[in-house]
Scaffold this motif. Structure first.
Motif, mmCIF file in Angstrom:
data_model
loop_
_atom_site.group_PDB
_atom_site.id
_atom_site.type_symbol
_atom_site.label_atom_id
_atom_site.label_comp_id
_atom_site.label_asym_id
_atom_site.label_seq_id
_atom_site.Cartn_x
_atom_site.Cartn_y
_atom_site.Cartn_z
ATOM 1 N N SER A 82 65.409 65.760 -2.395
ATOM 2 C CA SER A 82 65.138 65.062 -1.130
ATOM 3 C C SER A 82 64.380 63.761 -1.380
ATOM 4 C CB SER A 82 64.303 65.958 -0.201
ATOM 5 O OG SER A 82 64.960 67.189 0.025
ATOM 6 N N PRO A 83 64.790 62.667 -0.727
ATOM 7 C CA PRO A 83 64.045 61.411 -0.875
ATOM 8 C C PRO A 83 62.664 61.525 -0.237
ATOM 9 C CG PRO A 83 65.686 61.202 0.852
ATOM 10 C CD PRO A 83 65.934 62.529 0.194
ATOM 11 N N VAL A 84 61.730 60.731 -0.736
ATOM 12 C CA VAL A 84 60.393 60.688 -0.145
ATOM 13 C C VAL A 84 60.476 59.949 1.181
ATOM 14 C CG1 VAL A 84 58.029 59.851 -0.432
ATOM 15 C CG2 VAL A 84 59.292 60.739 -2.410
ATOM 16 N N ALA A 85 60.045 60.595 2.252
ATOM 17 C CA ALA A 85 60.165 60.011 3.594
ATOM 18 C C ALA A 85 59.272 58.788 3.737
ATOM 19 C CB ALA A 85 59.805 61.052 4.646
ATOM 20 N N ARG A 86 59.803 57.748 4.380
ATOM 21 C CA ARG A 86 59.032 56.539 4.659
ATOM 22 C C ARG A 86 58.838 56.337 6.154
ATOM 23 N NH1 ARG A 86 56.467 55.835 0.078
ATOM 24 N NH2 ARG A 86 57.835 55.489 -1.718
ATOM 25 N N THR A 87 59.221 57.342 6.944
ATOM 26 C CA THR A 87 59.085 57.209 8.397
ATOM 27 C C THR A 87 57.628 57.255 8.833
ATOM 28 O OG1 THR A 87 59.467 59.597 8.544
ATOM 29 C CG2 THR A 87 61.361 58.149 8.908
ATOM 30 N N ASN A 88 56.786 57.944 8.068
ATOM 31 C CA ASN A 88 55.354 58.005 8.360
ATOM 32 C C ASN A 88 54.593 57.521 7.125
ATOM 33 O OD1 ASN A 88 55.483 59.245 11.028
ATOM 34 N ND2 ASN A 88 56.212 61.067 9.948
ATOM 35 N N PRO A 89 54.508 56.197 6.940
ATOM 36 C CA PRO A 89 53.862 55.679 5.735
ATOM 37 C C PRO A 89 52.396 56.078 5.677
ATOM 38 C CG PRO A 89 54.194 53.924 7.340
ATOM 39 C CD PRO A 89 54.930 55.122 7.850
ATOM 40 N N PRO A 90 51.878 56.305 4.468
ATOM 41 C CA PRO A 90 50.463 56.668 4.340
ATOM 42 C C PRO A 90 49.570 55.519 4.771
ATOM 43 C CG PRO A 90 51.408 56.158 2.195
ATOM 44 C CD PRO A 90 52.545 56.191 3.165
ATOM 45 N N ARG A 91 48.356 55.846 5.195
ATOM 46 C CA ARG A 91 47.411 54.805 5.588
ATOM 47 C C ARG A 91 47.091 53.923 4.390
ATOM 48 N NH1 ARG A 91 45.171 59.400 8.065
ATOM 49 N NH2 ARG A 91 45.289 59.373 10.338
ATOM 50 N N ASP A 92 47.121 52.634 4.599
ATOM 51 C CA ASP A 92 46.802 51.676 3.549
ATOM 52 C C ASP A 92 45.494 50.994 3.927
ATOM 53 O OD1 ASP A 92 46.739 48.936 2.280
ATOM 54 O OD2 ASP A 92 48.502 49.756 1.282
ATOM 55 N N GLU A 93 44.446 51.238 3.147
ATOM 56 C CA GLU A 93 43.129 50.712 3.501
ATOM 57 C C GLU A 93 43.117 49.193 3.574
ATOM 58 O OE1 GLU A 93 38.467 50.778 1.982
ATOM 59 O OE2 GLU A 93 39.976 51.994 0.961
ATOM 60 N N LEU A 94 43.834 48.534 2.662
ATOM 61 C CA LEU A 94 43.842 47.077 2.658
ATOM 62 C C LEU A 94 44.506 46.526 3.915
ATOM 63 C CD1 LEU A 94 43.343 44.359 1.379
ATOM 64 C CD2 LEU A 94 45.409 44.683 -0.009
ATOM 65 N N ALA A 95 45.649 47.099 4.304
ATOM 66 C CA ALA A 95 46.327 46.637 5.516
ATOM 67 C C ALA A 95 45.449 46.848 6.742
ATOM 68 C CB ALA A 95 47.662 47.368 5.676
ATOM 69 N N ILE A 96 44.768 47.999 6.795
ATOM 70 C CA ILE A 96 43.877 48.273 7.922
ATOM 71 C C ILE A 96 42.714 47.279 7.925
ATOM 72 C CG2 ILE A 96 42.271 49.960 8.893
ATOM 73 C CD1 ILE A 96 44.147 52.154 7.810
ATOM 74 N N LYS A 97 42.160 46.989 6.732
ATOM 75 C CA LYS A 97 41.034 46.058 6.643
ATOM 76 C C LYS A 97 41.420 44.677 7.170
ATOM 77 C CE LYS A 97 38.386 45.838 2.929
ATOM 78 N NZ LYS A 97 37.880 45.492 1.561
ATOM 79 N N LEU A 98 42.587 44.174 6.764
ATOM 80 C CA LEU A 98 42.999 42.842 7.216
ATOM 81 C C LEU A 98 43.345 42.840 8.704
ATOM 82 C CD1 LEU A 98 45.113 41.457 4.242
ATOM 83 C CD2 LEU A 98 42.721 41.079 4.793
ATOM 84 N N ALA A 99 43.964 43.930 9.180
ATOM 85 C CA ALA A 99 44.277 44.011 10.606
ATOM 86 C C ALA A 99 43.003 43.972 11.446
ATOM 87 C CB ALA A 99 45.069 45.287 10.895
ATOM 88 N N MET A 100 41.951 44.623 10.960
ATOM 89 C CA MET A 100 40.677 44.601 11.672
ATOM 90 C C MET A 100 39.986 43.242 11.517
ATOM 91 S SD MET A 100 40.378 47.520 13.173
ATOM 92 C CE MET A 100 42.174 47.519 13.361
ATOM 93 N N ALA A 101 40.082 42.660 10.317
ATOM 94 C CA ALA A 101 39.381 41.401 10.051
ATOM 95 C C ALA A 101 39.852 40.271 10.958
ATOM 96 C CB ALA A 101 39.558 41.009 8.585
ATOM 97 N N VAL A 102 41.154 40.223 11.243
ATOM 98 C CA VAL A 102 41.664 39.121 12.068
ATOM 99 C C VAL A 102 41.300 39.295 13.538
ATOM 100 C CG1 VAL A 102 43.588 38.622 10.523
ATOM 101 C CG2 VAL A 102 43.921 40.220 12.414
ATOM 102 N N THR A 103 40.796 40.462 13.905
ATOM 103 C CA THR A 103 40.457 40.698 15.312
ATOM 104 C C THR A 103 38.959 40.805 15.553
ATOM 105 O OG1 THR A 103 40.680 43.103 15.006
ATOM 106 C CG2 THR A 103 42.643 41.896 15.718
ATOM 107 N N VAL A 104 38.163 40.761 14.483
ATOM 108 C CA VAL A 104 36.709 40.871 14.634
ATOM 109 C C VAL A 104 36.084 39.486 14.466
ATOM 110 C CG1 VAL A 104 34.597 41.846 13.659
ATOM 111 C CG2 VAL A 104 36.661 43.252 13.821
ATOM 112 N N PRO A 105 35.374 38.989 15.467
ATOM 113 C CA PRO A 105 34.765 37.660 15.370
ATOM 114 C C PRO A 105 33.772 37.578 14.212
ATOM 115 C CG PRO A 105 34.730 38.462 17.640
ATOM 116 C CD PRO A 105 35.143 39.617 16.787
#
Length: 200
Positions: A82-105
């Motif tokens: 079975s292929p490794v599912a990509r429908t629910n990607p694991p949390r990526d700390e770096l992506a979360i950090k940048l997503a928060m950084a662009v929204t925090v003054p």
């Protein structure tokens, strides 16, 4: 990372006890994802509960061996097929950090990106040096399959880090082209203490 299926794959080659499984797992992955013995035995207990492994006696030193069952082999084959599912990607700390950084003054997002890029480039250099040594070891006539396994893991780490560096470059471009937001950031909600007699 599926420790569960990794242990089943090792047990498919013969009965082993916890410390042996940990050592072999780390040998095949270059200790990229180190395990502790407690984690191994917790997983073995769950595999036994699910009928995928069974106790297989002890040695003279009291080590409990485990063997894979027919159900465990079927589970392992299903995992490989079975292929490794990509429908629910694991949390990526770096992506979360940048997503928060662009929204925090007040956060210097470009500085965050540049610091991460320096770190990622350093990691890429380290992985490349490890790969050079691994290639030398794999070219030896006595090289084992574990050397090839470690090379495959290193290749994945290198490709993943290269992609991360490209993504960070892309982030810098997006930040440079970003237009100032016309909408002010929403003020945080404030709790107002109610005075006695105030209407509810």
């Amino acid at each position: 990372m599926s420790i569960r299926h990794g242990l089943l794959a090792l047990l498919d080659q013969g009965p082993s006890y916890g410390y042996q499984l940990r050592t072999e797992f780390e040998a095949r992955t270059g200790a990229t994802w180190p395990l502790n013995v407690g984690q191994v035995y917790t997983t073995l207990n769950r595999l036994e509960r699910d009928g995928l492994v069974t106790p297989d006696g002890e040695d003279e030193e009291g080590h409990q061996f485990y063997a894979v069952t027919d159900e465990g082999r079927a589970e392992l084959r299903s995992w490989f097929d079975s292929p490794v599912a990509r429908t629910n990607p694991p949390r990526d700390e770096l992506a979360i950090k940048l997503a928060m950084a662009v929204t925090v003054p007040g956060v210097d997002v470009r500085a965050v990106v540049q610091a991460q890029r320096l770190h990622s480039v350093k990691a890429l250099q380290d992985y490349t040096r490890l790969k050079a040594r691994a290639l030398t070891a794999a070219s030896d006539e006595s090289a084992a399959d574990t050397d090839l396994a470690w090379l495959l893991v290193l290749d994945q780490l290198i490709f993943q880090t290269e992609a991360e560096v490209r993504w960070l470059d892309h982030c810098e471009t997006r930040l440079a082209n970003r237009k100032p937001s016309a909408r002010p950031a929403a003020a945080p909600a404030r709790r107002v203490a109610k005075t006695q007699g105030e209407e509810r």
